[in-house]
Enzyme design. Structure first.
Site, PDB file in Angstrom:
ATOM      1  N   GLU A  82     -19.365  26.713  37.262  1.00  0.00           N
ATOM      2  CA  GLU A  82     -17.738  25.942  37.390  1.00  0.00           C
ATOM      3  C   GLU A  82     -19.103  24.536  37.765  1.00  0.00           C
ATOM      4  O   GLU A  82     -17.537  23.772  38.030  1.00  0.00           O
ATOM      5  CB  GLU A  82     -17.092  26.243  38.479  1.00  0.00           C
ATOM      6  N   CYS A 118     -15.362  31.076  40.823  1.00  0.00           N
ATOM      7  CA  CYS A 118     -16.682  31.991  41.675  1.00  0.00           C
ATOM      8  C   CYS A 118     -16.033  32.698  41.045  1.00  0.00           C
ATOM      9  O   CYS A 118     -17.197  33.743  41.017  1.00  0.00           O
ATOM     10  CB  CYS A 118     -16.327  31.488  43.315  1.00  0.00           C
ATOM     11  N   HIS A 240     -17.737  38.056  48.010  1.00  0.00           N
ATOM     12  CA  HIS A 240     -18.057  36.580  47.152  1.00  0.00           C
ATOM     13  C   HIS A 240     -18.093  36.463  48.669  1.00  0.00           C
ATOM     14  O   HIS A 240     -17.163  36.203  49.931  1.00  0.00           O
ATOM     15  CB  HIS A 240     -16.685  36.656  46.926  1.00  0.00           C
TER      16      HIS A 240
HETATM   17  N1  CAA Z   1     -18.716  27.946  68.316  1.00  0.00           N
HETATM   18  C1  CAA Z   1     -18.679  28.906  67.215  1.00  0.00           C
HETATM   19  N2  CAA Z   1     -18.243  29.026  66.211  1.00  0.00           N
HETATM   20  C2  CAA Z   1     -17.548  27.733  66.386  1.00  0.00           C
HETATM   21  C3  CAA Z   1     -17.529  26.787  67.243  1.00  0.00           C
HETATM   22  C4  CAA Z   1     -18.683  26.669  67.697  1.00  0.00           C
HETATM   23  N3  CAA Z   1     -18.984  25.404  68.796  1.00  0.00           N
HETATM   24  N4  CAA Z   1     -16.348  26.033  66.541  1.00  0.00           N
HETATM   25  C5  CAA Z   1     -15.859  26.181  65.604  1.00  0.00           C
HETATM   26  N5  CAA Z   1     -15.960  27.283  65.104  1.00  0.00           N
HETATM   27  C6  CAA Z   1     -15.198  28.363  64.877  1.00  0.00           C
HETATM   28  C7  CAA Z   1     -13.985  28.446  64.453  1.00  0.00           C
HETATM   29  O1  CAA Z   1     -13.534  28.849  65.502  1.00  0.00           O
HETATM   30  C8  CAA Z   1     -13.489  28.758  63.131  1.00  0.00           C
HETATM   31  O2  CAA Z   1     -13.595  30.025  62.978  1.00  0.00           O
HETATM   32  P1  CAA Z   1     -12.696  31.419  62.435  1.00  0.00           P
HETATM   33  O3  CAA Z   1     -12.740  30.730  61.146  1.00  0.00           O
HETATM   34  O4  CAA Z   1     -13.129  32.223  63.302  1.00  0.00           O
HETATM   35  O5  CAA Z   1     -10.895  30.253  62.865  1.00  0.00           O
HETATM   36  C9  CAA Z   1     -15.122  28.738  62.076  1.00  0.00           C
HETATM   37  O6  CAA Z   1     -16.149  28.147  63.228  1.00  0.00           O
HETATM   38  C10 CAA Z   1     -14.673  27.253  60.982  1.00  0.00           C
HETATM   39  O7  CAA Z   1     -14.451  26.327  61.965  1.00  0.00           O
HETATM   40  P2  CAA Z   1     -13.209  25.665  61.341  1.00  0.00           P
HETATM   41  O8  CAA Z   1     -11.991  25.968  60.659  1.00  0.00           O
HETATM   42  O9  CAA Z   1     -12.526  24.626  62.523  1.00  0.00           O
HETATM   43  O10 CAA Z   1     -13.546  24.322  60.471  1.00  0.00           O
HETATM   44  P3  CAA Z   1     -13.489  23.128  59.611  1.00  0.00           P
HETATM   45  O11 CAA Z   1     -12.290  22.596  59.541  1.00  0.00           O
HETATM   46  O12 CAA Z   1     -14.360  22.461  58.987  1.00  0.00           O
HETATM   47  O13 CAA Z   1     -13.357  24.308  58.190  1.00  0.00           O
HETATM   48  C11 CAA Z   1     -13.781  25.703  55.548  1.00  0.00           C
HETATM   49  C12 CAA Z   1     -14.593  25.210  57.188  1.00  0.00           C
HETATM   50  C13 CAA Z   1     -12.178  25.782  55.819  1.00  0.00           C
HETATM   51  C14 CAA Z   1     -14.804  26.859  55.236  1.00  0.00           C
HETATM   52  C15 CAA Z   1     -13.954  23.722  54.879  1.00  0.00           C
HETATM   53  O14 CAA Z   1     -16.335  23.799  55.332  1.00  0.00           O
HETATM   54  C16 CAA Z   1     -14.548  24.014  53.769  1.00  0.00           C
HETATM   55  O15 CAA Z   1     -13.468  24.073  53.084  1.00  0.00           O
HETATM   56  N6  CAA Z   1     -15.058  24.806  53.097  1.00  0.00           N
HETATM   57  C17 CAA Z   1     -14.536  24.447  51.512  1.00  0.00           C
HETATM   58  C18 CAA Z   1     -13.695  25.647  50.928  1.00  0.00           C
HETATM   59  C19 CAA Z   1     -13.931  27.210  51.185  1.00  0.00           C
HETATM   60  O16 CAA Z   1     -15.660  27.256  51.076  1.00  0.00           O
HETATM   61  N7  CAA Z   1     -13.686  28.438  50.718  1.00  0.00           N
HETATM   62  C20 CAA Z   1     -13.923  29.208  51.465  1.00  0.00           C
HETATM   63  C21 CAA Z   1     -12.463  30.754  50.301  1.00  0.00           C
HETATM   64  S1  CAA Z   1     -12.101  30.072  49.122  1.00  0.00           S
HETATM   65  C22 CAA Z   1     -14.086  30.710  48.404  1.00  0.00           C
HETATM   66  O17 CAA Z   1     -14.557  31.536  48.510  1.00  0.00           O
HETATM   67  C23 CAA Z   1     -14.007  30.160  46.622  1.00  0.00           C
HETATM   68  C24 CAA Z   1     -15.088  29.389  47.395  1.00  0.00           C
HETATM   69  O18 CAA Z   1     -16.291  29.566  46.830  1.00  0.00           O
HETATM   70  C25 CAA Z   1     -14.643  27.812  47.529  1.00  0.00           C
END
Ligand code: CAA
Length: 386
Positions: A82, A118, A240
């Protein structure tokens, strides 16, 4: 005659960013990245590395492991990505152009790219398995290559990475036999996409997590219903891995650690930890991520010949597919885990300032040349200009 993967090799850029440093620079608790996302290091591609050169590096490593008779039998090169560099010409043709002379590859090959986020690498692999079944004696080269970039200070920033995996597909494979019966799930959804002309994807992070887990659950339930096989029939499940916590969350949908203990299936969680070792150090590489997990599992040394694996591929948009595979006799002779780990250890750590400079440069158009850029990763194939 089984058909599947005879050789599998990984290529990643020679630069990485420690996730602790990124967390501190962004005023985030490092535990969020290490535990919350499950990432320790993130591969960073400089302007001299694009998905073509990364794919060529992985493919060259596979061809090094491939006897000339299997190179002569090559009939198909398919590349899943991609991170396309041209809206028309296939990157598979460019990789063929880079490697054909060095490895005496035939010109009488089909070469094309496949795209579905992906999932593209898996689509390529399954296309190659079908091709070899339809053309006995022929071989196929499949490349999954991507730069996962969301941009500085974006929600996706800690889930970036870069890498390519290449595999040779043939009859009687010496690494992994792929079962042609699979379970696919397609749903038209906008969780992650990249409109033509834009450098980085648009993503609804929370929705993408939900779509991934929902797709996995549906694929797994359909697989169990269709085959009668269940978790107890598998030595391991690989996923994945956009970040390594994602696969763990999906796995917990069908087997929590508590259920695993009750059912005598703790090995599934133990093997999952083994499958994420490389991704923890590389980050997301989109089409290549599932196959990075498979390599990591095979290299950990716990699986044995004959073990059955279930592999979940996910591409946003969205397509998921559950594939089953069997580990081949003598598979350990087809991988070199010590060399793989040494290559990761030999990478150069960037400071956050250097990473920001590299990412800014690599997202800019390459222009006439890349020689003046901040970091030059001059692996066996590198981008010198456009
Ligand atoms: N200590 C331990 N854990 C902590 C923490 C701390 N101090 N602070 C936060 N966390 C945990 C949260 O509880 C959360 O855990 P859970 O998911 O188990 O609830 C985790 O860390 C992530 O926290 P947030 O949800 O608050 O994180 P975020 O708002 O920064 O978003 C994300 C995370 C959505 C992955 C973001 O990084 C993102 O958009 N990434 C790109 C999209 C992506 O990777 N999507 C995955 C599915 S799609 C796919 O698989 C295709 C692909 O390759 C893109």
């Amino acid at each position: 005659m089984p058909i599947g993967i005879d050789a599998l090799e990984i290529a990643t850029p020679g630069l990485y960013l420690p996730m602790t440093d990124l967390a501190l620079a962004r005023d985030v608790d490092p535990a969020k990245f290490h535990v919350g996302l499950g990432q320790d290091e993130m591969a960073v591609a400089p302007a001299t590395v694009d998905a073509v050169t990364l794919g060529a590096r992985a493919a060259a490593a596979v061809l090094e492991r491939t006897e000339q008779a299997d190179r002569d039998a090559l009939g198909l090169i398919v590349l899943g990505t991609e991170s396309g560099v041209d809206a028309s010409k296939a990157m598979a043709v460019m990789v063929h152009g880079l490697l054909a002379e060095e490895y005496s590859l035939p010109d009488a090959v089909r070469a094309f790219d496949l795209r579905e986020a992906c999932y593209g690498g898996t689509a390529g692999l399954l296309t190659a398995v079908d091709y070899v079944a339809a053309h006995p004696g022929r071989t196929a080269l499949v490349i999954a290559s991507d730069l996962a970039r969301y941009g500085l200070r974006t929600g996706g920033e800690p889930t970036q990475g870069a890498g390519a995996v290449a595999v040779l597909v043939r009859e009687d494979p010496r690494l992994l036999a792929i079962d042609p019966a699979t379970t696919a799930v397609t749903t038209d959804v906008y969780d992650f996409w990249r409109p033509e002309g834009e450098d980085v994807p648009r993503v609804d992070g929370k929705l993408s997590n939900e779509c991934y887990m929902e797709t996995f659950t549906r694929a797994w339930e359909a697989h169990v219903a269709a085959t009668g096989l269940d978790l107890a029939d598998y030595a391991a499940l690989c996923f994945h891995l956009p970040y390594t916590k994602m696969g763990r969350k999906a796995l917990a949908r069908v087997l929590t650690p508590e259920q695993a203990a009750e059912r005598g299936l703790t090995r599934i969680h133990e093997r999952y930890e083994e499958s994420i070792a490389y991704s923890r150090r590389i980050g997301n590489c989109y089409t290549a991520s599932l196959w990075l997990g498979v390599a990591s599992l095979l290299d950990a040394g716990s699986v044995a010949a004959g073990d059955r694996l279930a592999l979940f591929s996910y591409g946003s948009g969205a397509v998921g597919e559950l594939i089953t595979a069997a580990v081949a006799e003598g598979f350990e002779k087809r991988r070199d885990p010590a060399a793989q780990r040494a290559r990761l250890d030999a990478r150069t750590a960037l400071t956050v300032e250097e990473y920001e400079q590299v990412l800014t440069e690599s997202l800019a158009p390459a222009g006439e040349g890349t020689s003046g850029t901040a970091f030059v990763d001059d692996g066996p194939y590198s981008l010198t200009g456009v």
